[in-house]
Design a protein around this motif. Structure first.
Motif, PDB file in Angstrom:
ATOM      1  N   ALA A  90       5.086  -6.254   8.048  1.00  0.00           N
ATOM      2  CA  ALA A  90       5.826  -5.708   9.176  1.00  0.00           C
ATOM      3  C   ALA A  90       4.907  -5.398  10.343  1.00  0.00           C
ATOM      4  CB  ALA A  90       6.577  -4.439   8.740  1.00  0.00           C
ATOM      5  N   LEU A  91       3.756  -4.802  10.047  1.00  0.00           N
ATOM      6  CA  LEU A  91       2.824  -4.477  11.120  1.00  0.00           C
ATOM      7  C   LEU A  91       2.269  -5.732  11.770  1.00  0.00           C
ATOM      8  CD1 LEU A  91       0.839  -1.513   9.547  1.00  0.00           C
ATOM      9  CD2 LEU A  91       2.373  -1.413  11.501  1.00  0.00           C
ATOM     10  N   LEU A  92       1.938  -6.725  10.950  1.00  0.00           N
ATOM     11  CA  LEU A  92       1.392  -7.962  11.483  1.00  0.00           C
ATOM     12  C   LEU A  92       2.417  -8.680  12.341  1.00  0.00           C
ATOM     13  CD1 LEU A  92      -0.910  -9.931  11.661  1.00  0.00           C
ATOM     14  CD2 LEU A  92      -0.144 -10.985   9.530  1.00  0.00           C
ATOM     15  N   ALA A  93       3.681  -8.694  11.893  1.00  0.00           N
ATOM     16  CA  ALA A  93       4.726  -9.342  12.672  1.00  0.00           C
ATOM     17  C   ALA A  93       4.897  -8.663  14.024  1.00  0.00           C
ATOM     18  CB  ALA A  93       6.047  -9.317  11.897  1.00  0.00           C
ATOM     19  N   CYS A  94       4.838  -7.340  14.024  1.00  0.00           N
ATOM     20  CA  CYS A  94       4.975  -6.615  15.284  1.00  0.00           C
ATOM     21  C   CYS A  94       3.814  -6.924  16.212  1.00  0.00           C
ATOM     22  CB  CYS A  94       5.033  -5.108  15.014  1.00  0.00           C
ATOM     23  SG  CYS A  94       6.568  -4.574  14.225  1.00  0.00           S
ATOM     24  N   PRO A 110       3.025  -7.998  21.803  1.00  0.00           N
ATOM     25  CA  PRO A 110       1.724  -7.473  22.193  1.00  0.00           C
ATOM     26  C   PRO A 110       1.884  -6.167  22.965  1.00  0.00           C
ATOM     27  CG  PRO A 110       1.893  -9.828  22.662  1.00  0.00           C
ATOM     28  CD  PRO A 110       3.276  -9.353  22.322  1.00  0.00           C
ATOM     29  N   GLN A 111       0.983  -5.222  22.679  1.00  0.00           N
ATOM     30  CA  GLN A 111       1.027  -3.931  23.335  1.00  0.00           C
ATOM     31  C   GLN A 111      -0.336  -3.631  23.938  1.00  0.00           C
ATOM     32  OE1 GLN A 111       3.727  -2.028  23.652  1.00  0.00           O
ATOM     33  NE2 GLN A 111       5.096  -3.329  22.456  1.00  0.00           N
ATOM     34  N   HIS A 112      -0.538  -2.366  24.315  1.00  0.00           N
ATOM     35  CA  HIS A 112      -1.775  -1.973  24.948  1.00  0.00           C
ATOM     36  C   HIS A 112      -2.933  -2.020  23.968  1.00  0.00           C
ATOM     37  CE1 HIS A 112       0.121   1.590  23.177  1.00  0.00           C
ATOM     38  NE2 HIS A 112      -1.115   2.000  22.950  1.00  0.00           N
ATOM     39  N   GLN A 113      -4.155  -2.072  24.495  1.00  0.00           N
ATOM     40  CA  GLN A 113      -5.345  -2.085  23.663  1.00  0.00           C
ATOM     41  C   GLN A 113      -5.506  -0.742  22.966  1.00  0.00           C
ATOM     42  OE1 GLN A 113      -7.036  -4.738  23.302  1.00  0.00           O
ATOM     43  NE2 GLN A 113      -8.884  -4.150  22.229  1.00  0.00           N
ATOM     44  N   ALA A 114      -5.933  -0.754  21.699  1.00  0.00           N
ATOM     45  CA  ALA A 114      -6.075   0.480  20.950  1.00  0.00           C
ATOM     46  C   ALA A 114      -7.180   1.338  21.536  1.00  0.00           C
ATOM     47  CB  ALA A 114      -6.405   0.164  19.496  1.00  0.00           C
ATOM     48  N   PRO A 115      -7.010   2.646  21.540  1.00  0.00           N
ATOM     49  CA  PRO A 115      -8.115   3.525  21.919  1.00  0.00           C
ATOM     50  C   PRO A 115      -9.271   3.343  20.943  1.00  0.00           C
ATOM     51  CG  PRO A 115      -6.019   4.707  21.856  1.00  0.00           C
ATOM     52  CD  PRO A 115      -5.785   3.372  21.236  1.00  0.00           C
ATOM     53  N   ARG A 145     -15.190  -1.160  14.503  1.00  0.00           N
ATOM     54  CA  ARG A 145     -15.168  -2.446  15.186  1.00  0.00           C
ATOM     55  C   ARG A 145     -13.812  -3.104  15.030  1.00  0.00           C
ATOM     56  NH1 ARG A 145     -15.966  -7.872  14.230  1.00  0.00           N
ATOM     57  NH2 ARG A 145     -16.043  -7.544  11.973  1.00  0.00           N
ATOM     58  N   LEU A 146     -13.257  -3.599  16.133  1.00  0.00           N
ATOM     59  CA  LEU A 146     -11.990  -4.304  16.070  1.00  0.00           C
ATOM     60  C   LEU A 146     -12.193  -5.696  15.489  1.00  0.00           C
ATOM     61  CD1 LEU A 146     -10.421  -3.327  19.507  1.00  0.00           C
ATOM     62  CD2 LEU A 146     -10.005  -2.306  17.269  1.00  0.00           C
ATOM     63  N   LEU A 147     -11.190  -6.180  14.769  1.00  0.00           N
ATOM     64  CA  LEU A 147     -11.250  -7.510  14.173  1.00  0.00           C
ATOM     65  C   LEU A 147     -10.635  -8.531  15.111  1.00  0.00           C
ATOM     66  CD1 LEU A 147     -10.020  -6.673  10.551  1.00  0.00           C
ATOM     67  CD2 LEU A 147     -12.363  -6.748  11.387  1.00  0.00           C
ATOM     68  N   SER A 148     -11.172  -9.729  15.074  1.00  0.00           N
ATOM     69  CA  SER A 148     -10.532 -10.826  15.798  1.00  0.00           C
ATOM     70  C   SER A 148      -9.275 -11.231  15.044  1.00  0.00           C
ATOM     71  CB  SER A 148     -11.479 -12.016  15.896  1.00  0.00           C
ATOM     72  OG  SER A 148     -11.701 -12.577  14.607  1.00  0.00           O
ATOM     73  N   ASP A 149      -8.407 -12.001  15.691  1.00  0.00           N
ATOM     74  CA  ASP A 149      -7.183 -12.447  15.025  1.00  0.00           C
ATOM     75  C   ASP A 149      -7.508 -13.264  13.782  1.00  0.00           C
ATOM     76  OD1 ASP A 149      -4.164 -12.752  15.169  1.00  0.00           O
ATOM     77  OD2 ASP A 149      -4.784 -14.866  15.155  1.00  0.00           O
ATOM     78  N   THR A 191       2.703   5.914  17.356  1.00  0.00           N
ATOM     79  CA  THR A 191       2.022   4.694  17.758  1.00  0.00           C
ATOM     80  C   THR A 191       1.021   4.320  16.675  1.00  0.00           C
ATOM     81  OG1 THR A 191       2.262   5.162  20.115  1.00  0.00           O
ATOM     82  CG2 THR A 191       0.549   3.589  19.489  1.00  0.00           C
ATOM     83  N   THR A 192       1.122   3.112  16.163  1.00  0.00           N
ATOM     84  CA  THR A 192       0.226   2.616  15.122  1.00  0.00           C
ATOM     85  C   THR A 192      -0.553   1.427  15.663  1.00  0.00           C
ATOM     86  OG1 THR A 192       1.739   3.321  13.376  1.00  0.00           O
ATOM     87  CG2 THR A 192       0.082   1.684  12.783  1.00  0.00           C
ATOM     88  N   CYS A 193      -1.881   1.495  15.560  1.00  0.00           N
ATOM     89  CA  CYS A 193      -2.748   0.444  16.099  1.00  0.00           C
ATOM     90  C   CYS A 193      -3.416  -0.322  14.967  1.00  0.00           C
ATOM     91  CB  CYS A 193      -3.806   1.052  17.014  1.00  0.00           C
ATOM     92  SG  CYS A 193      -3.107   1.844  18.485  1.00  0.00           S
ATOM     93  N   LEU A 194      -3.216  -1.624  14.957  1.00  0.00           N
ATOM     94  CA  LEU A 194      -3.817  -2.495  13.953  1.00  0.00           C
ATOM     95  C   LEU A 194      -5.306  -2.683  14.227  1.00  0.00           C
ATOM     96  CD1 LEU A 194      -1.027  -5.207  13.807  1.00  0.00           C
ATOM     97  CD2 LEU A 194      -1.558  -3.536  12.044  1.00  0.00           C
ATOM     98  N   PRO A 195      -6.061  -3.150  13.238  1.00  0.00           N
ATOM     99  CA  PRO A 195      -7.494  -3.390  13.460  1.00  0.00           C
ATOM    100  C   PRO A 195      -7.785  -4.461  14.517  1.00  0.00           C
ATOM    101  CG  PRO A 195      -7.035  -3.221  11.122  1.00  0.00           C
ATOM    102  CD  PRO A 195      -5.704  -3.287  11.813  1.00  0.00           C
ATOM    103  N   THR A 196      -6.766  -5.215  14.946  1.00  0.00           N
ATOM    104  CA  THR A 196      -6.968  -6.186  16.027  1.00  0.00           C
ATOM    105  C   THR A 196      -6.926  -5.518  17.394  1.00  0.00           C
ATOM    106  OG1 THR A 196      -4.589  -6.605  16.076  1.00  0.00           O
ATOM    107  CG2 THR A 196      -5.929  -8.063  14.711  1.00  0.00           C
ATOM    108  N   GLY A 197      -6.544  -4.243  17.455  1.00  0.00           N
ATOM    109  CA  GLY A 197      -6.416  -3.556  18.731  1.00  0.00           C
ATOM    110  C   GLY A 197      -5.014  -3.572  19.277  1.00  0.00           C
ATOM    111  N   GLU A 198      -4.102  -4.337  18.662  1.00  0.00           N
ATOM    112  CA  GLU A 198      -2.714  -4.365  19.109  1.00  0.00           C
ATOM    113  C   GLU A 198      -1.961  -3.190  18.496  1.00  0.00           C
ATOM    114  OE1 GLU A 198      -1.659  -8.981  19.475  1.00  0.00           O
ATOM    115  OE2 GLU A 198      -2.622  -8.402  17.601  1.00  0.00           O
ATOM    116  N   CYS A 199      -1.045  -2.612  19.284  1.00  0.00           N
ATOM    117  CA  CYS A 199      -0.371  -1.383  18.869  1.00  0.00           C
ATOM    118  C   CYS A 199       1.143  -1.535  18.918  1.00  0.00           C
ATOM    119  CB  CYS A 199      -0.782  -0.215  19.769  1.00  0.00           C
ATOM    120  SG  CYS A 199      -2.556   0.136  19.741  1.00  0.00           S
TER     121      CYS A 199
END
Length: 297
Positions: A16-20, A25-30, A35-39, A154-162
């Motif tokens: 669910a998180l990955l699909a979102c 796409p949302q704002h960059q994670a704080p 370290r953020l992961l690439s896609d 607000t939940t931010c994935l390790p890719t930086g997308e929220c």
């Protein structure tokens, strides 16, 4: 998504998180200090893992997880607070996981525990997506627009997308577990995803003598030493010797020890406690009391 911040996260949470993250796409994670992961790294990290599975469904009397289950890593989502000590977002990161006891060496007697699960996943699944009324939930029959758990988080994935959890989201009746793609016929293109998340746990003891005086060894998912100030009514001047939960919110954890009842007790069972309070042994007063829903040690 507060339900994504506790313990091992099941596959549907990852999906669910990955699909979102992919579809909206949302704002960059704080900056959460990691370290953020690439896609590409994210896709690799959350892909099914094959290989040997020495993962146990329970540490004491369980069995190994079947080889037909694949391994998905977990997410942990610690809450980040703003200057006013208010939760501003949940910054998720990949958690450590294991595939065999060989990965669990931080303490003696390490085991790798996981819970096998299976779930049908369909293209275009709109579970968890925002809605205003039931007619917005048409992915498959039985859809309803229901209040979201953790609305506004607000939940931010390790890719930086929220993603910000909407107030209301689509939900559907729970399906029976699947064993293969042939079981997934409620919507076109169904596939059966099998997964198990592993975490390292450690046996504290094997027998009572490993726990020292006034303690016993019990199976509580793993073997743990719990306090034991009595073994029977013979140790309690005729009063009962009973196991007590911890005086804390919800009492969702196993009991923490065995204690004597006495004349000083404020209660003998939960029936003696008004409301949803529990009758527990409180070490601070050395007798059994009615603990409120959110009393902590």
């Amino acid at each position: 998504m507060r339900w994504c911040s506790r313990g091992s996260i099941r596959y549907y949470c990852l999906a669910a998180l990955l699909a979102c993250a992919q579809n909206k796409p949302q704002h960059q994670a704080p900056d959460a200090g990691v370290r953020l992961l690439s896609d590409e790294e994210w896709r690799t990290a959350t892909a099914p893992r094959s290989g040997p599975h020495e993962i146990w469904t329970a540490a004491c009397n369980g069995s190994r997880v079947g080889q037909e289950y694949l391994l998905f890593p977990s997410l942990v989502c610690p809450q980040q607070y703003d200057a006013n000590n208010v939760v501003s977002f949940n910054a998720c990161m990949l958690a450590d996981y294991c595939q065999s006891s060989a990965d669990c060496t931080a303490q003696p007697n390490g085991i790798c525990r996981g819970l096998p699960s299976s779930e049908c996943v369909y293209p275009g699944d709109d579970r968890g997506k925002g809605c205003e009324q039931d007619s917005d939930c048409i992915f498959r029959p039985g859809g309803t627009c229901r209040p979201s758990l953790g609305a506004g988080d607000t939940t931010c994935l390790p890719t930086g997308e929220c993603q910000t959890t909407p107030p209301y989201a689509c939900g559907y009746p729970v399906e029976a577990p699947c064993h293969g793609d042939d079981d997934c016929t409620a919507a076109p293109g169904g596939t059966c995803q099998l997964g198990v998340g592993g975490e390292c746990l450690y046996n504290e003891c094997q027998v009572d003598s490993d726990c020292g005086p006034m303690a016993r060894c019990e199976c509580q998912n793993v073997r743990r030493c719990v306090e034991s100030r009595c073994s029977s009514a013979d140790d309690c001047a005729g009063f009962a010797c009973e196991a007590s939960l911890a005086p804390q919110c919800g009492n969702l954890y196993p009991h923490v020890g065995y204690y004597c009842h006495s004349e000083q007790d404020e209660c003998r069972s939960n029936d003696d406690c008004v409301g949803n309070r529990s009758c527990v042994y409180d070490p601070a007063v050395s007798h059994w009391t009615c603990a409120s829903d959110c009393v902590t040690r």
